[in-house]
Enzyme design. Structure first.
Site, PDB file in Angstrom:
ATOM      1  CB  ILE A  52      -0.839   9.266   3.928  1.00 38.32           C
ATOM      2  CG1 ILE A  52       0.539   8.961   3.309  1.00 38.32           C
ATOM      3  CG2 ILE A  52      -1.203  10.739   3.737  1.00 38.32           C
ATOM      4  CD1 ILE A  52       0.573   9.037   1.798  1.00 38.32           C
ATOM      5  CG  HIS A  79      -7.828   3.201   8.331  1.00 36.35           C
ATOM      6  ND1 HIS A  79      -6.826   3.263   7.388  1.00 36.35           N
ATOM      7  CD2 HIS A  79      -8.119   1.887   8.489  1.00 36.35           C
ATOM      8  CE1 HIS A  79      -6.523   2.042   6.998  1.00 36.35           C
ATOM      9  NE2 HIS A  79      -7.296   1.187   7.646  1.00 36.35           N
ATOM     10  CB  THR A 123     -11.576   7.740   9.083  1.00 34.87           C
ATOM     11  OG1 THR A 123     -10.509   6.940   8.546  1.00 34.87           O
ATOM     12  CG2 THR A 123     -12.566   8.098   7.976  1.00 34.87           C
ATOM     13  CD  GLU A 167      -1.962  -6.110   6.502  1.00 34.30           C
ATOM     14  OE1 GLU A 167      -3.099  -6.082   7.001  1.00 34.30           O
ATOM     15  OE2 GLU A 167      -1.473  -5.141   5.861  1.00 34.30           O
ATOM     16  NE  ARG A 197       8.714  13.569   7.530  1.00 30.40           N
ATOM     17  CZ  ARG A 197       8.352  14.805   7.204  1.00 30.40           C
ATOM     18  NH1 ARG A 197       7.990  15.085   5.967  1.00 30.40           N
ATOM     19  NH2 ARG A 197       8.347  15.776   8.093  1.00 30.40           N
ATOM     20  CG  PHE A 253      -2.075   0.938   1.105  1.00 28.90           C
ATOM     21  CD1 PHE A 253      -3.197   0.596   0.368  1.00 28.90           C
ATOM     22  CD2 PHE A 253      -2.032   2.173   1.709  1.00 28.90           C
ATOM     23  CE1 PHE A 253      -4.268   1.473   0.244  1.00 28.90           C
ATOM     24  CE2 PHE A 253      -3.087   3.063   1.600  1.00 28.90           C
ATOM     25  CZ  PHE A 253      -4.212   2.710   0.864  1.00 28.90           C
TER      26      PHE A 253
END
Length: 156
Positions: A83, A89, A87, A59, A128, A22
């Site tokens: 990032i 999350h 929400t 994971e 970064r 991701f």
């Protein structure tokens, strides 16, 4: 007084890199930086580097733990990018990854270097991952190598 310090050269080190798919467009730069630091600065042989891709940052701890407990690696470098969105999350994923990776290091005795970006924006992440703010993948790789040598010095 005894002082233990170590350098980052570790030509015989066996290093695994766990990396999240991701946000891969950012993580690819972290991986490039990590591998470059391991081989160019740490003098690690290419054959002694294993890269394991996982779906996301959440994971990373499980795969990192499996590698650390395998006995095949002297250190694991965990790379990913989380990032902030609109929400909660972000907090769950970033916190889970951070806490999980710290737990793996403490429980396994194998150095686990934290190269997971936790940023407010895509722009901060890109900075970064090899632009304005250096490459955090490279920094994590060098941290892993130094910790391999610190632990060797402690045990000597």
């Amino acid at each position: 007084m005894n002082i233990i310090k170590a350098n980052v050269a570790a030509p015989d080190a066996r290093v695994a890199i766990t990396i999240a798919r991701f946000n891969q467009f950012i993580n690819d730069s972290l991986l490039d930086g990590a591998v470059d630091a391991l081989t160019r600065i740490g003098q690690v042989k290419d054959d002694n580097i294993t890269v394991v891709w996982v779906p996301g940052a959440y994971e990373l701890p499980l795969a990192t733990e499996a590698l650390a407990k395998s006995g095949k690696y002297d250190a694991v470098v965990a790379l990913g990018t989380v990032i902030r969105g609109g929400t909660a999350h972000f907090e769950y994923v970033a916190g889970g990854a951070s806490n999980g990776l710290a737990s793996v290091a403490q429980g396994s005795g194998v150095p686990v270097a934290f190269g997971v970006l936790t940023t407010e924006s895509i722009e901060q992440a890109i900075e970064r991952a090899g632009t304005k703010a250096g490459n955090k993948g490279a920094e994590a790789a060098l941290t892993a190598l130094e910790m391999i040598n610190v632990l060797k010095a402690i045990k000597a």
